[in-house]
Design an enzyme around this catalytic site. Structure first.
Site, PDB file in Angstrom:
ATOM      1  N   LYS A  68       0.391  -1.206   0.185  1.00  0.00           N
ATOM      2  CA  LYS A  68       0.238   0.177  -0.318  1.00  0.00           C
ATOM      3  C   LYS A  68       1.027   1.247   0.163  1.00  0.00           C
ATOM      4  O   LYS A  68       1.182   2.050   0.950  1.00  0.00           O
ATOM      5  CB  LYS A  68      -0.913   0.326   1.095  1.00  0.00           C
ATOM      6  CG  LYS A  68      -2.326   0.805   0.820  1.00  0.00           C
ATOM      7  CD  LYS A  68      -1.873   2.491   0.879  1.00  0.00           C
ATOM      8  CE  LYS A  68      -1.654   2.761   2.188  1.00  0.00           C
ATOM      9  NZ  LYS A  68      -1.437   4.739   2.460  1.00  0.00           N
TER      10      LYS A  68
ATOM     11  N   GLY B 120       7.243   6.047   8.194  1.00  0.00           N
ATOM     12  CA  GLY B 120       6.231   6.616   7.211  1.00  0.00           C
ATOM     13  C   GLY B 120       6.392   8.080   9.118  1.00  0.00           C
ATOM     14  O   GLY B 120       7.741   7.551   9.289  1.00  0.00           O
ATOM     15  N   SER B 121       5.608   8.291   9.831  1.00  0.00           N
ATOM     16  CA  SER B 121       5.104   9.256  10.330  1.00  0.00           C
ATOM     17  C   SER B 121       5.422   9.094  11.849  1.00  0.00           C
ATOM     18  O   SER B 121       4.840   7.851  11.929  1.00  0.00           O
ATOM     19  CB  SER B 121       4.974  10.595  10.370  1.00  0.00           C
ATOM     20  OG  SER B 121       3.534   9.840  10.740  1.00  0.00           O
ATOM     21  N   THR B 122       5.795   9.444  12.992  1.00  0.00           N
ATOM     22  CA  THR B 122       6.284   8.592  14.065  1.00  0.00           C
ATOM     23  C   THR B 122       4.632   8.478  14.669  1.00  0.00           C
ATOM     24  O   THR B 122       4.269   7.566  14.908  1.00  0.00           O
ATOM     25  CB  THR B 122       6.804  10.001  15.284  1.00  0.00           C
ATOM     26  OG1 THR B 122       8.387   9.679  14.655  1.00  0.00           O
ATOM     27  CG2 THR B 122       6.428   8.868  16.653  1.00  0.00           C
TER      28      THR B 122
ATOM     29  N   GLY C 264       3.164   5.869  13.140  1.00  0.00           N
ATOM     30  CA  GLY C 264       3.512   4.494  13.727  1.00  0.00           C
ATOM     31  C   GLY C 264       3.033   3.929  14.854  1.00  0.00           C
ATOM     32  O   GLY C 264       3.171   3.002  14.993  1.00  0.00           O
TER      33      GLY C 264
ATOM     34  N   GLU D 100       9.505   2.508  10.723  1.00  0.00           N
ATOM     35  CA  GLU D 100      11.016   2.949  10.542  1.00  0.00           C
ATOM     36  C   GLU D 100      10.502   4.380  10.265  1.00  0.00           C
ATOM     37  O   GLU D 100       9.666   5.239   9.396  1.00  0.00           O
ATOM     38  CB  GLU D 100      11.876   2.297   9.345  1.00  0.00           C
ATOM     39  CG  GLU D 100      12.690   3.414   8.926  1.00  0.00           C
ATOM     40  CD  GLU D 100      13.243   4.585   8.152  1.00  0.00           C
ATOM     41  OE1 GLU D 100      12.936   5.356   9.569  1.00  0.00           O
ATOM     42  OE2 GLU D 100      13.045   5.236   6.665  1.00  0.00           O
TER      43      GLU D 100
ATOM     44  N   CYS E 290      14.057  11.236   6.076  1.00  0.00           N
ATOM     45  CA  CYS E 290      13.748  10.981   7.446  1.00  0.00           C
ATOM     46  C   CYS E 290      15.403  10.780   8.211  1.00  0.00           C
ATOM     47  O   CYS E 290      15.327  11.507   9.707  1.00  0.00           O
ATOM     48  CB  CYS E 290      13.030   9.517   7.561  1.00  0.00           C
ATOM     49  SG  CYS E 290      14.195   8.110   7.006  1.00  0.00           S
TER      50      CYS E 290
ATOM     51  N   GLU F 169      10.907  17.916  13.471  1.00  0.00           N
ATOM     52  CA  GLU F 169      11.018  17.127  11.816  1.00  0.00           C
ATOM     53  C   GLU F 169      10.179  18.174  10.843  1.00  0.00           C
ATOM     54  O   GLU F 169       8.878  17.637  10.732  1.00  0.00           O
ATOM     55  CB  GLU F 169      10.334  15.266  12.133  1.00  0.00           C
ATOM     56  CG  GLU F 169      11.113  14.774  10.614  1.00  0.00           C
ATOM     57  CD  GLU F 169      10.640  13.680  10.046  1.00  0.00           C
ATOM     58  OE1 GLU F 169      11.703  13.164  10.053  1.00  0.00           O
ATOM     59  OE2 GLU F 169      10.008  13.546  10.861  1.00  0.00           O
TER      60      GLU F 169
END
Length: 477
Positions: free
Chosen positions: A175, A227-229, A232, A249, A283, A382
């Protein structure tokens, strides 16, 4: 305009169940140039069912045969390199100087992964140290893997998951990010041409709805997400409830520590790749430049000169280093951080605004902020854009303390003329990856973050093990 109404399931393109479509926008021209299905739960059901049906046969295939198919897959990517390069630049604005290397790097990664086949074919026979007998330990594939990837590297970040999953014997549902589905669609053509069996690799395009359906699907055995924290954390909670293995990650706010014996030429030659690769949309970009306080102005000026000299413009121009950001939303996000930086007292030595010189495109000016303190927002969050913060430190202990005072721990760089001294500092950093005097990574070495930068690792044998589980067969004698 390319109108696509299908998803890749069971080795062929089939009509999507979802009537909704996601538009693909060229970030440099703001033109809509493609549309793909915004997949729903039934689309994910179909893809997972195909992967589940294909799993027993694929898992039973000799690992050496799977490795051979990875080599063929790599060859098919090489054949499509010009087309894939064009697609990447058109869907996320990556300059061709960067996107042009993506197909070759991806093919090389597949071949390196295939070279790990010995990890699956060697017999691991262990004597029992406490009783008669012995045990044979087998590594077996975890099952159906859901691979969810971001928009910033729409080919490479698929491949680093897909390669080890396939070698391990897993079947997959991919995806990709809704902003960048087209490179992955092109990748499916390479999958088919390589002769990978039907149903082993499946693709559903879409946004949050498709991603959530994949993560929560009862017949998925493993999730790998980049992707983003924030996302995640949500995926991690879902997988935890289901006792489902997950690789995450996530984000970073990485430091680059410049020691007082640094070589200015080495710093100048490597700063862009260390801190602003892919227009800062990376990242592990080291966007905090930590410098000795007594040399702050000198180093900040050097950094500003390097950034200001790097060409910005049309990403199809091979001379361009900085292209547009991926979307209008991302441009607004980065512009907001530029405003916050100025309001908190940071000084922009170059850049500091949106790319007003361009009539169209999601541009921002590559920016170097000087006189940044560690507590400023631009030094802690970030940004995911071409923004570098120069932060002074008193001594090495202070530099390490500032570097480690972060929720993230993905990457770092240390610049010094003394490699041993730089390595000693690297050992003190709370991060998963450290480069010495350059933008460091190695496809044969594990890549993973500490703290809020993620769980698990990718690359190398450790990345392969993320798609394996273990079975011990015990013999009495």
């Amino acid at each position: 305009m390319q109108q696509h109404d299908d998803i890749f399931v069971g080795g062929r393109w089939i009509p999507a169940d979802s009537p909704d479509r996601s538009e693909v926008v060229n970030p440099a021209t703001e033109e809509v140039w493609a549309a793909v299905p915004d997949g729903n739960e039934r689309d994910i059901d179909a893809a997972v069912a195909a992967a589940r049906q294909a799993f027993p046969g694929w898992a039973a295939t000799d690992p050496r045969q799977r490795a051979g198919l990875l080599h063929r897959f790599a060859d098919e990517i090489d054949k499509r390199a010009p087309e894939i390069t064009r697609i990447i630049t058109a869907e996320n604005g990556t300059p061709v100087a960067e996107s042009g290397a993506a197909p070759g790097h991806s093919a090389a990664h597949l071949r390196l992964t295939a070279g790990l086949v010995g990890e699956l074919t060697e017999v691991d026979d262990r004597p029992n140290p406490m009783a008669p007998g012995h045990s044979v330990v087998r590594r077996v594939p975890v099952g159906v893997a859901g691979l969810i990837t971001p928009w910033n590297f729409p080919l490479g970040l698929v491949i680093i998951k897909l390669g080890p999953a396939l070698l391990a014997g897993c079947t997959v549902v991919i995806k990709p990010a809704p902003e960048t589905p087209m490179a992955t669609r092109a990748l499916m053509e390479a999958v088919a041409a390589a002769g990978i069996p039907d149903g082993v690799v499946n693709l559903v395009t879409g946004g949050t709805r498709a991603g959530t359906a994949l993560v929560e699907h009862a017949d998925v055995d493993k999730i790998s997400f980049t992707g983003s924290t924030a996302v995640g954390r949500s995926i991690g909670r879902s997988c935890g409830e289901r006792l489902r293995p997950v690789t995450l990650e996530l984000g970073g706010k990485s430091p680059a520590i410049v020691l007082d014996d640094f070589d200015p030429t080495v710093l100048a030659d490597n700063l862009l790749k260390v801190s602003m690769r892919n227009t800062g949309q990376t990242c592990k970009a080291c966007t905090r430049l930590l410098v000795p306080a007594h040399r702050h102005d000198e180093i900040a000026s050097l950094a500003a000169d390097v950034v200001a000299a790097a060409p910005i413009g049309d990403p199809t121009d091979p001379a361009v280093f900085f292209g547009p950001l991926v979307s209008a939303r991302q441009r607004e996000r980065v512009a907001g951080y530029l405003d916050v930086g100025r309001s908190q007292g940071a000084k922009a030595l170059t850049g500091g605004g949106v790319g007003s010189q361009f009539a169209r495109g999601f541009y921002v000016e590559p920016t170097v902020f000087a006189k940044v303190s560690p507590e400023m927002v631009i030094a802690r969050e970030e940004i995911f854009g071409p923004v570098l913060s120069v932060i002074p430190y008193r001594d090495v202990d202070d530099a390490v303390a500032i570097a480690n005072d972060s929720d993230f721990g993905l990457a770092a760089t240390v610049f010094s003329a003394d490699e041993g001294r730089a390595t000693a500092v690297a050992h003190r950093l709370a991060t998963g990856n450290v480069g010495i005097n350059h933008y460091g990574s190695n496809a044969a070495a594990p890549f993973g973050g500490h703290k809020d930068s993620g769980l698990g690792t990718e690359f190398g044998v450790e990345g392969l093990e993320a798609y394996l589980q273990y079975k011990s067969i015990h013999y009495p004698s």
